[in-house]
Design a protein around this motif. Structure first.
Motif, short mmCIF file in Angstrom:
data_model
loop_
_atom_site.label_atom_id
_atom_site.label_comp_id
_atom_site.label_asym_id
_atom_site.label_seq_id
_atom_site.Cartn_x
_atom_site.Cartn_y
_atom_site.Cartn_z
N UNK A 69 45.15 2.26 68.89
CA UNK A 69 45.55 1.21 69.83
C UNK A 69 46.44 1.77 70.94
N UNK A 70 47.26 2.77 70.59
CA UNK A 70 48.15 3.37 71.59
C UNK A 70 47.35 4.03 72.71
N UNK A 71 46.24 4.68 72.34
CA UNK A 71 45.41 5.34 73.34
C UNK A 71 44.79 4.31 74.28
N UNK A 72 44.34 3.20 73.74
CA UNK A 72 43.73 2.15 74.56
C UNK A 72 44.76 1.54 75.51
N UNK A 73 45.95 1.24 74.98
CA UNK A 73 47.01 0.67 75.81
C UNK A 73 47.40 1.64 76.92
N UNK A 95 51.98 6.86 79.95
CA UNK A 95 51.97 8.26 79.52
C UNK A 95 52.52 8.40 78.10
N UNK A 96 53.55 7.65 77.79
CA UNK A 96 54.12 7.68 76.44
C UNK A 96 53.10 7.18 75.42
N UNK A 97 52.44 6.07 75.74
CA UNK A 97 51.40 5.55 74.84
C UNK A 97 50.27 6.56 74.67
N UNK A 98 49.90 7.22 75.74
CA UNK A 98 48.82 8.20 75.67
C UNK A 98 49.18 9.36 74.75
N UNK A 148 48.52 12.17 69.70
CA UNK A 148 49.13 12.76 68.50
C UNK A 148 48.51 12.19 67.23
N UNK A 149 48.28 10.87 67.21
CA UNK A 149 47.67 10.24 66.05
C UNK A 149 46.25 10.72 65.80
N UNK A 181 39.99 10.13 70.15
CA UNK A 181 40.66 11.23 70.83
C UNK A 181 40.27 11.27 72.31
N UNK A 182 39.01 10.98 72.61
CA UNK A 182 38.56 11.01 74.00
C UNK A 182 39.30 9.99 74.86
N UNK A 183 39.51 8.80 74.30
CA UNK A 183 40.25 7.77 75.03
C UNK A 183 41.69 8.21 75.27
N UNK A 184 42.27 8.85 74.24
CA UNK A 184 43.65 9.30 74.36
C UNK A 184 43.79 10.36 75.45
N UNK A 185 42.84 11.29 75.50
CA UNK A 185 42.88 12.34 76.53
C UNK A 185 42.70 11.73 77.92
N UNK A 186 41.77 10.78 78.03
CA UNK A 186 41.56 10.10 79.31
C UNK A 186 42.81 9.36 79.74
N UNK A 187 43.48 8.70 78.79
CA UNK A 187 44.71 7.98 79.10
C UNK A 187 45.79 8.93 79.59
N UNK A 188 45.86 10.10 78.96
CA UNK A 188 46.86 11.10 79.36
C UNK A 188 46.62 11.56 80.80
#
Length: 272
Positions: free
Chosen positions: A30-34, A63-66, A71-72, A81-88
């Protein structure tokens, strides 16, 4: 037939085959999506003046959420993981855009408030052997010293200053010892505007200030005996206007500000 027993119907039972245990699916991060949503929002509003200050905060939170989401997923506790990288990436980009647009808008506001800077001077020529007066030579020296600062100071009377917008200003002469209707001592300064640009420009006597020997600067004021005061107006491309500006007291320098909101002078002429 005696002794013969009818066989009983028996249902054939099929032995059960053991099913492999299903691995529970990891939850989506959820953090990556947010973080991705906040990053996209920050990019959208980063182009809006003033509001982009809020975009910077949104980008930092995203950026913090990403980072938390990435990390998760790296620890194997979450998927996406792909969403998290995109968010970053999106949030880093949004922060960079905010800084860039703020710098761009800040420069535009500063330019609008301070007006066009001086770009060059043309010194007055006089009767010296080389065709250049002492005052004119001083003016040229001062122009060379102040070009890097964008400010031209202590110029000689007769020197012309060219602004970045094509407007040329010249202090032609000074009249001292004038007396206003109430007995106040006045100083008159005659100036010329020439519009060398391709568009209309404005002129205003209130862009000028008079500086006395103590360094006090005052705005132009009314003089009862004025016959050709400058006033204000618009100057067409290629046009020229000459007029007088008046200050109370004995004035030793005429100071020009390119805008009424400017916090620093554009040029100044030494009158005495």
């Amino acid at each position: 037939m005696a002794g013969f027993k009818q066989p009983q119907n028996q249902s054939a039972s099929t032995p059960s085959v053991p099913q492999p245990a299903q691995t529970p699916q990891k939850p989506q991060s959820a953090a990556a999506i947010v973080g991705l949503v906040l990053g996209i929002l920050a990019i959208v509003i980063s182009w809006v003046p003033i509001v982009n200050n809020f975009a910077f905060i949104v980008g930092l939170i995203g950026l913090i959420f990403a980072i938390v989401g990435l990390t998760g997923t790296l620890r194997g506790k979450k998927r996406g993981r792909g969403i998290a990288i995109a968010a970053l990436v999106v949030n880093i980009l949004s922060v960079a855009l905010v800084l860039g647009t703020q710098s761009l808008y800040g420069a535009a506001v500063d330019s609008a408030l301070n007006g066009p800077a001086a770009s060059s001077t043309t010194a007055a020529t006089d009767d010296t052997a080389d065709g250049t007066s002492d005052d004119a030579q001083k003016s040229q020296d001062n122009a060379g010293e102040n070009t890097d600062e964008g400010s031209f100071t202590n110029l000689a009377v007769g020197t012309t200053v060219e602004l970045e917008n094509g407007l040329a200003l010249t202090v032609n002469s000074v009249q001292t010892g004038l007396t206003n209707f109430d007995g106040t001592t006045m100083t008159g300064v005659n100036v010329t505007y020439v519009n060398n640009s391709d568009s209309e420009v404005d002129y205003n006597s209130f862009n000028w200030k008079g500086e006395d020997a103590q360094g006090n600067r005052t705005t132009s004021t009314y003089y009862s005996e004025a016959t050709s005061d400058l006033g204000y107006g618009s100057l067409a491309a290629g046009g020229t206007v000459t007029g007088d500006i008046y200050f109370e007291g004995e004035v030793t320098a005429a100071v020009y500000y390119a805008s009424a909101f400017a916090d620093s002078e554009t040029a100044s002429w030494k009158l005495a």
